[in-house]
Design a protein around this motif. Structure first.
Motif, PDB file in Angstrom:
ATOM      1  N   ASP A 145      66.222  78.097   7.614  1.00  0.00           N
ATOM      2  CA  ASP A 145      65.866  76.760   8.089  1.00  0.00           C
ATOM      3  C   ASP A 145      64.628  76.208   7.392  1.00  0.00           C
ATOM      4  OD1 ASP A 145      67.950  76.460   9.953  1.00  0.00           O
ATOM      5  OD2 ASP A 145      66.888  77.729  11.382  1.00  0.00           O
ATOM      6  N   LYS A 146      64.364  76.677   6.182  1.00  0.00           N
ATOM      7  CA  LYS A 146      63.182  76.255   5.418  1.00  0.00           C
ATOM      8  C   LYS A 146      63.162  74.734   5.281  1.00  0.00           C
ATOM      9  CE  LYS A 146      60.959  77.000   0.963  1.00  0.00           C
ATOM     10  NZ  LYS A 146      60.987  77.769  -0.264  1.00  0.00           N
ATOM     11  N   GLY A 147      61.991  74.157   5.578  1.00  0.00           N
ATOM     12  CA  GLY A 147      61.826  72.712   5.457  1.00  0.00           C
ATOM     13  C   GLY A 147      62.008  71.955   6.755  1.00  0.00           C
ATOM     14  N   LYS A 148      62.622  72.582   7.764  1.00  0.00           N
ATOM     15  CA  LYS A 148      62.829  71.892   9.040  1.00  0.00           C
ATOM     16  C   LYS A 148      61.517  71.800   9.801  1.00  0.00           C
ATOM     17  CE  LYS A 148      67.678  72.790  10.060  1.00  0.00           C
ATOM     18  NZ  LYS A 148      68.600  73.405  11.017  1.00  0.00           N
ATOM     19  N   ARG A 149      61.366  70.691  10.513  1.00  0.00           N
ATOM     20  CA  ARG A 149      60.179  70.477  11.338  1.00  0.00           C
ATOM     21  C   ARG A 149      60.586  70.459  12.794  1.00  0.00           C
ATOM     22  NH1 ARG A 149      55.748  67.454   8.623  1.00  0.00           N
ATOM     23  NH2 ARG A 149      56.186  67.677   6.414  1.00  0.00           N
ATOM     24  N   GLY A 150      59.682  70.896  13.646  1.00  0.00           N
ATOM     25  CA  GLY A 150      59.977  70.885  15.069  1.00  0.00           C
ATOM     26  C   GLY A 150      58.771  71.246  15.899  1.00  0.00           C
ATOM     27  N   ARG A 151      58.968  71.210  17.216  1.00  0.00           N
ATOM     28  CA  ARG A 151      57.917  71.508  18.172  1.00  0.00           C
ATOM     29  C   ARG A 151      58.064  72.955  18.610  1.00  0.00           C
ATOM     30  NH1 ARG A 151      58.043  70.891  23.720  1.00  0.00           N
ATOM     31  NH2 ARG A 151      60.170  70.124  23.517  1.00  0.00           N
ATOM     32  N   VAL A 152      56.951  73.644  18.788  1.00  0.00           N
ATOM     33  CA  VAL A 152      56.973  75.039  19.230  1.00  0.00           C
ATOM     34  C   VAL A 152      57.310  75.070  20.715  1.00  0.00           C
ATOM     35  CG1 VAL A 152      55.619  77.142  19.505  1.00  0.00           C
ATOM     36  CG2 VAL A 152      55.304  75.736  17.484  1.00  0.00           C
ATOM     37  N   LEU A 153      58.374  75.819  21.061  1.00  0.00           N
ATOM     38  CA  LEU A 153      58.814  75.919  22.451  1.00  0.00           C
ATOM     39  C   LEU A 153      58.158  77.091  23.172  1.00  0.00           C
ATOM     40  CD1 LEU A 153      62.626  75.327  21.870  1.00  0.00           C
ATOM     41  CD2 LEU A 153      60.944  73.676  22.659  1.00  0.00           C
ATOM     42  N   ALA A 154      57.959  78.203  22.460  1.00  0.00           N
ATOM     43  CA  ALA A 154      57.374  79.400  23.066  1.00  0.00           C
ATOM     44  C   ALA A 154      56.738  80.249  21.985  1.00  0.00           C
ATOM     45  CB  ALA A 154      58.448  80.197  23.791  1.00  0.00           C
ATOM     46  N   VAL A 155      55.712  81.016  22.371  1.00  0.00           N
ATOM     47  CA  VAL A 155      55.035  81.921  21.438  1.00  0.00           C
ATOM     48  C   VAL A 155      54.856  83.270  22.116  1.00  0.00           C
ATOM     49  CG1 VAL A 155      52.964  82.315  20.058  1.00  0.00           C
ATOM     50  CG2 VAL A 155      53.802  80.008  20.359  1.00  0.00           C
ATOM     51  N   ALA A 156      55.175  84.351  21.387  1.00  0.00           N
ATOM     52  CA  ALA A 156      54.944  85.720  21.857  1.00  0.00           C
ATOM     53  C   ALA A 156      53.976  86.382  20.882  1.00  0.00           C
ATOM     54  CB  ALA A 156      56.259  86.490  21.926  1.00  0.00           C
ATOM     55  N   PRO A 157      52.664  86.241  21.109  1.00  0.00           N
ATOM     56  CA  PRO A 157      51.669  86.725  20.135  1.00  0.00           C
ATOM     57  C   PRO A 157      51.724  88.226  19.898  1.00  0.00           C
ATOM     58  CG  PRO A 157      50.625  85.354  21.803  1.00  0.00           C
ATOM     59  CD  PRO A 157      52.019  85.597  22.244  1.00  0.00           C
ATOM     60  N   THR A 158      52.014  89.010  20.941  1.00  0.00           N
ATOM     61  CA  THR A 158      52.034  90.465  20.759  1.00  0.00           C
ATOM     62  C   THR A 158      53.176  90.889  19.846  1.00  0.00           C
ATOM     63  OG1 THR A 158      53.293  90.669  22.811  1.00  0.00           O
ATOM     64  CG2 THR A 158      50.905  91.007  22.932  1.00  0.00           C
ATOM     65  N   ARG A 159      54.270  90.140  19.862  1.00  0.00           N
ATOM     66  CA  ARG A 159      55.410  90.439  18.989  1.00  0.00           C
ATOM     67  C   ARG A 159      55.335  89.695  17.664  1.00  0.00           C
ATOM     68  NH1 ARG A 159      60.103  88.489  22.306  1.00  0.00           N
ATOM     69  NH2 ARG A 159      61.198  88.836  20.370  1.00  0.00           N
ATOM     70  N   GLY A 160      54.434  88.697  17.573  1.00  0.00           N
ATOM     71  CA  GLY A 160      54.315  87.913  16.349  1.00  0.00           C
ATOM     72  C   GLY A 160      55.484  86.975  16.143  1.00  0.00           C
ATOM     73  N   LYS A 161      56.053  86.463  17.241  1.00  0.00           N
ATOM     74  CA  LYS A 161      57.247  85.615  17.165  1.00  0.00           C
ATOM     75  C   LYS A 161      57.012  84.288  17.871  1.00  0.00           C
ATOM     76  CE  LYS A 161      60.025  89.019  15.671  1.00  0.00           C
ATOM     77  NZ  LYS A 161      60.779  88.992  14.445  1.00  0.00           N
ATOM     78  N   GLY A 162      57.845  83.309  17.526  1.00  0.00           N
ATOM     79  CA  GLY A 162      57.797  82.010  18.177  1.00  0.00           C
ATOM     80  C   GLY A 162      59.149  81.336  18.118  1.00  0.00           C
ATOM     81  N   LYS A 163      59.372  80.381  19.019  1.00  0.00           N
ATOM     82  CA  LYS A 163      60.609  79.591  19.020  1.00  0.00           C
ATOM     83  C   LYS A 163      60.267  78.168  18.650  1.00  0.00           C
ATOM     84  CE  LYS A 163      63.434  82.007  22.409  1.00  0.00           C
ATOM     85  NZ  LYS A 163      64.204  81.895  23.648  1.00  0.00           N
ATOM     86  N   VAL A 164      61.035  77.603  17.699  1.00  0.00           N
ATOM     87  CA  VAL A 164      60.809  76.239  17.248  1.00  0.00           C
ATOM     88  C   VAL A 164      62.057  75.419  17.545  1.00  0.00           C
ATOM     89  CG1 VAL A 164      60.272  74.773  15.265  1.00  0.00           C
ATOM     90  CG2 VAL A 164      59.286  77.049  15.412  1.00  0.00           C
ATOM     91  N   GLU A 165      61.836  74.238  18.111  1.00  0.00           N
ATOM     92  CA  GLU A 165      62.913  73.355  18.522  1.00  0.00           C
ATOM     93  C   GLU A 165      63.810  72.983  17.332  1.00  0.00           C
ATOM     94  OE1 GLU A 165      62.743  69.723  21.619  1.00  0.00           O
ATOM     95  OE2 GLU A 165      61.574  69.439  19.804  1.00  0.00           O
ATOM     96  N   GLY A 166      65.106  73.229  17.457  1.00  0.00           N
ATOM     97  CA  GLY A 166      66.069  72.831  16.439  1.00  0.00           C
ATOM     98  C   GLY A 166      66.199  73.761  15.247  1.00  0.00           C
ATOM     99  N   THR A 167      65.534  74.915  15.272  1.00  0.00           N
ATOM    100  CA  THR A 167      65.638  75.856  14.161  1.00  0.00           C
ATOM    101  C   THR A 167      66.156  77.195  14.654  1.00  0.00           C
ATOM    102  OG1 THR A 167      63.382  76.669  14.401  1.00  0.00           O
ATOM    103  CG2 THR A 167      63.701  74.794  12.957  1.00  0.00           C
TER     104      THR A 167
END
Length: 109
Positions: free
Chosen positions: A22-44
């Protein structure tokens, strides 16, 4: 894992995906899991999930966002609209604010 992990990306930030399918897509961050180093981005990173019906929610095949590695997203500079790194600025009263490294513009709402 020992110690605390921190993410420079927070919920509701505007980000751009810089690597992956999904390189180049823009979106809003829905959730972040800092201990796992992961995040969810809207539409990606959309994946299909086969979901059982539960309560008032019907079952079926649904599309939902999968977790992305935080290293694969970069914040969008509110001034220029380009991807930027995050730096921190410590004010006179000791508060830390996130600023765009490229322009020096604040990222806080």
């Amino acid at each position: 894992m020992k110690g605390n992990k921190r993410a420079k990306v927070k919920k509701n930030d505007q980000v751009v995906v810089i690597a992956g399918r999904d390189k180049g897509k823009r979106g809003r961050v829905l959730a972040v899991a800092p201990t796992r180093g992961k995040g969810k981005v809207e539409g990606t990173a959309i994946v299909k999930r086969h979901q059982k019906p539960r309560g008032n929610r019907g079952g079926g095949i649904i599309d939902k966002e999968a977790w992305l590695d935080i290293s694969n997203v970069q914040l969008v500079d509110p001034q220029t609209g380009n991807p930027t790194r995050v730096s921190y600025q410590i004010d006179a009263d000791g508060t830390k604010t996130r600023v765009a490294a490229a322009s020096g513009h604040t990222l806080e709402k």
